[in-house]
Design a protein around this motif. Sequence first.
Motif, PDB file in Angstrom:
ATOM      1  N   ALA A  91      45.813  36.928 107.860  1.00 52.92           N
ATOM      2  CA  ALA A  91      46.636  38.143 107.997  1.00 52.92           C
ATOM      3  C   ALA A  91      45.998  39.239 107.072  1.00 52.92           C
ATOM      4  O   ALA A  91      45.759  38.817 105.795  1.00 52.92           O
ATOM      5  CB  ALA A  91      48.155  38.390 108.218  1.00 52.92           C
ATOM      6  N   CYS A  92      45.627  40.593 107.578  1.00 47.88           N
ATOM      7  CA  CYS A  92      45.075  41.389 106.707  1.00 47.88           C
ATOM      8  C   CYS A  92      45.645  42.472 106.446  1.00 47.88           C
ATOM      9  O   CYS A  92      46.282  42.998 107.768  1.00 47.88           O
ATOM     10  CB  CYS A  92      43.517  41.473 107.226  1.00 47.88           C
ATOM     11  SG  CYS A  92      42.437  40.313 107.054  1.00 47.88           S
ATOM     12  N   LYS A  93      45.980  43.280 105.451  1.00 54.04           N
ATOM     13  CA  LYS A  93      46.369  44.562 105.311  1.00 54.04           C
ATOM     14  C   LYS A  93      45.430  45.357 104.596  1.00 54.04           C
ATOM     15  O   LYS A  93      44.754  44.922 103.580  1.00 54.04           O
ATOM     16  CB  LYS A  93      47.731  44.441 104.546  1.00 54.04           C
ATOM     17  CG  LYS A  93      48.918  43.776 105.459  1.00 54.04           C
ATOM     18  CD  LYS A  93      50.155  43.808 104.776  1.00 54.04           C
ATOM     19  CE  LYS A  93      51.214  43.297 105.279  1.00 54.04           C
ATOM     20  NZ  LYS A  93      52.447  43.259 104.814  1.00 54.04           N
ATOM     21  N   GLU A 102      46.259  37.263 103.629  1.00 51.30           N
ATOM     22  CA  GLU A 102      46.830  36.176 103.350  1.00 51.30           C
ATOM     23  C   GLU A 102      46.561  35.045 104.077  1.00 51.30           C
ATOM     24  O   GLU A 102      46.340  35.185 105.471  1.00 51.30           O
ATOM     25  CB  GLU A 102      48.511  36.627 103.704  1.00 51.30           C
ATOM     26  CG  GLU A 102      49.493  35.451 103.389  1.00 51.30           C
ATOM     27  CD  GLU A 102      50.804  35.720 103.875  1.00 51.30           C
ATOM     28  OE1 GLU A 102      51.646  34.629 103.971  1.00 51.30           O
ATOM     29  OE2 GLU A 102      51.339  36.975 104.012  1.00 51.30           O
ATOM     30  N   VAL A 103      46.212  33.939 103.596  1.00 57.90           N
ATOM     31  CA  VAL A 103      45.975  32.750 104.451  1.00 57.90           C
ATOM     32  C   VAL A 103      46.873  31.952 104.349  1.00 57.90           C
ATOM     33  O   VAL A 103      47.586  31.369 103.424  1.00 57.90           O
ATOM     34  CB  VAL A 103      44.627  32.012 103.756  1.00 57.90           C
ATOM     35  CG1 VAL A 103      44.082  30.885 104.452  1.00 57.90           C
ATOM     36  CG2 VAL A 103      43.554  33.216 104.023  1.00 57.90           C
ATOM     37  N   ALA A 104      47.408  31.124 105.507  1.00 63.94           N
ATOM     38  CA  ALA A 104      48.286  30.226 105.689  1.00 63.94           C
ATOM     39  C   ALA A 104      47.678  29.108 106.356  1.00 63.94           C
ATOM     40  O   ALA A 104      46.712  28.921 106.953  1.00 63.94           O
ATOM     41  CB  ALA A 104      49.352  30.595 106.760  1.00 63.94           C
ATOM     42  N   VAL A 105      48.105  27.820 105.469  1.00 54.06           N
ATOM     43  CA  VAL A 105      47.396  26.478 106.005  1.00 54.06           C
ATOM     44  C   VAL A 105      48.748  25.624 106.290  1.00 54.06           C
ATOM     45  O   VAL A 105      49.447  25.200 105.437  1.00 54.06           O
ATOM     46  CB  VAL A 105      46.605  25.962 104.873  1.00 54.06           C
ATOM     47  CG1 VAL A 105      46.104  24.643 105.080  1.00 54.06           C
ATOM     48  CG2 VAL A 105      45.515  26.678 104.297  1.00 54.06           C
ATOM     49  N   ALA A 127      38.499  29.812  99.966  1.00 51.93           N
ATOM     50  CA  ALA A 127      37.068  30.611  99.396  1.00 51.93           C
ATOM     51  C   ALA A 127      37.050  31.695 100.431  1.00 51.93           C
ATOM     52  O   ALA A 127      36.911  31.372 101.650  1.00 51.93           O
ATOM     53  CB  ALA A 127      36.114  29.490  99.188  1.00 51.93           C
ATOM     54  N   VAL A 128      36.573  32.880  99.753  1.00 47.73           N
ATOM     55  CA  VAL A 128      36.214  33.935 100.616  1.00 47.73           C
ATOM     56  C   VAL A 128      34.674  34.387  99.976  1.00 47.73           C
ATOM     57  O   VAL A 128      34.448  34.325  98.946  1.00 47.73           O
ATOM     58  CB  VAL A 128      36.975  35.267 100.300  1.00 47.73           C
ATOM     59  CG1 VAL A 128      36.651  36.199 101.188  1.00 47.73           C
ATOM     60  CG2 VAL A 128      38.577  34.768 100.796  1.00 47.73           C
ATOM     61  N   LEU A 129      33.978  34.332 101.120  1.00 42.46           N
ATOM     62  CA  LEU A 129      32.396  34.697 100.906  1.00 42.46           C
ATOM     63  C   LEU A 129      32.152  35.859 101.652  1.00 42.46           C
ATOM     64  O   LEU A 129      32.449  36.094 102.669  1.00 42.46           O
ATOM     65  CB  LEU A 129      31.395  33.533 101.298  1.00 42.46           C
ATOM     66  CG  LEU A 129      31.359  32.232 100.584  1.00 42.46           C
ATOM     67  CD1 LEU A 129      32.463  31.531 100.579  1.00 42.46           C
ATOM     68  CD2 LEU A 129      30.249  31.407 101.051  1.00 42.46           C
ATOM     69  N   GLY A 161      47.308  35.830  97.505  1.00 43.23           N
ATOM     70  CA  GLY A 161      46.636  36.492  96.280  1.00 43.23           C
ATOM     71  C   GLY A 161      45.147  36.999  96.515  1.00 43.23           C
ATOM     72  O   GLY A 161      44.471  37.295  95.507  1.00 43.23           O
ATOM     73  N   ILE A 162      44.822  36.976  97.812  1.00 50.10           N
ATOM     74  CA  ILE A 162      43.472  37.756  98.008  1.00 50.10           C
ATOM     75  C   ILE A 162      43.356  39.184  98.144  1.00 50.10           C
ATOM     76  O   ILE A 162      43.974  39.574  99.224  1.00 50.10           O
ATOM     77  CB  ILE A 162      42.845  36.853  99.331  1.00 50.10           C
ATOM     78  CG1 ILE A 162      42.960  35.372  99.298  1.00 50.10           C
ATOM     79  CG2 ILE A 162      41.580  36.999  99.542  1.00 50.10           C
ATOM     80  CD1 ILE A 162      42.761  34.395 100.445  1.00 50.10           C
ATOM     81  N   SER A 163      42.609  39.714  97.354  1.00 52.59           N
ATOM     82  CA  SER A 163      42.571  41.186  97.310  1.00 52.59           C
ATOM     83  C   SER A 163      41.049  41.562  97.109  1.00 52.59           C
ATOM     84  O   SER A 163      40.639  41.123  95.858  1.00 52.59           O
ATOM     85  CB  SER A 163      43.535  41.753  96.359  1.00 52.59           C
ATOM     86  OG  SER A 163      43.253  43.086  96.603  1.00 52.59           O
ATOM     87  N   ILE A 164      40.398  41.947  97.910  1.00 52.48           N
ATOM     88  CA  ILE A 164      38.806  42.407  97.769  1.00 52.48           C
ATOM     89  C   ILE A 164      38.691  43.562  98.247  1.00 52.48           C
ATOM     90  O   ILE A 164      39.193  44.309  99.040  1.00 52.48           O
ATOM     91  CB  ILE A 164      37.927  41.269  98.623  1.00 52.48           C
ATOM     92  CG1 ILE A 164      38.038  41.406  99.992  1.00 52.48           C
ATOM     93  CG2 ILE A 164      37.972  40.008  98.112  1.00 52.48           C
ATOM     94  CD1 ILE A 164      37.266  40.649 100.783  1.00 52.48           C
TER      95      ILE A 164
END
Length: 187
Positions: A91-93, A102-105, A127-129, A161-164
């Motif tokens: 999900a992205c904000k 936010e990535v859920a596994v 990982a985000v590329l 915790g992913i913020s780019i």
Amino acid sequence: MQKASKNHSPLYSVFAAALLVALAGCNTAGTGRPTVASNGEARIKESELRAYCPQATLREGTAFFNTYEKGGEQDPNRVVYQAAITDITRACKYGDGMMNIEVAVAGKVVPGPKYRNGTITMPIRVAVLDGDRVVYSQLHKQMVNISNGDVATQFVMNDKGISIPIPEKQTIQIFVGFDEGPVKAQK
């Protein structure tokens, strides 16, 4: 058989008026900020639903993770447990020039022939590329308590915790999978 009447009851008029008022409350146009529903929750704007959010992909060869008893590596008769990732989502904000992801596994752990009770730790990497450049990489230690050797145990892991920075092009890729590499974070 009764003929339908064009004269509506007062109850119908009240219902129609209530429906119009309710529909009027659904309008989110205007401020550009999410409106608040009557229950206090923020409403999601159409622009947020249509916004770019990169797909999350299970990297090939990383869907399964086996743990063997000591000295029994690669011997199927000496598997303590086998874990499998069964689903991933994201999900992205957007806010302040950043894309927050936010990535859920979700997955399950199946006991093997050498199963024993206890807590197991599985290495799951997110990982985000951006093209070929790694912009985020985190190896999580997902712990699962296994107390029954007869059934699979499910687990869910979230990486919030992913913020780019908002990308200029839609070239972002999110990869998820088991990874026995070193436990270090890159941001």
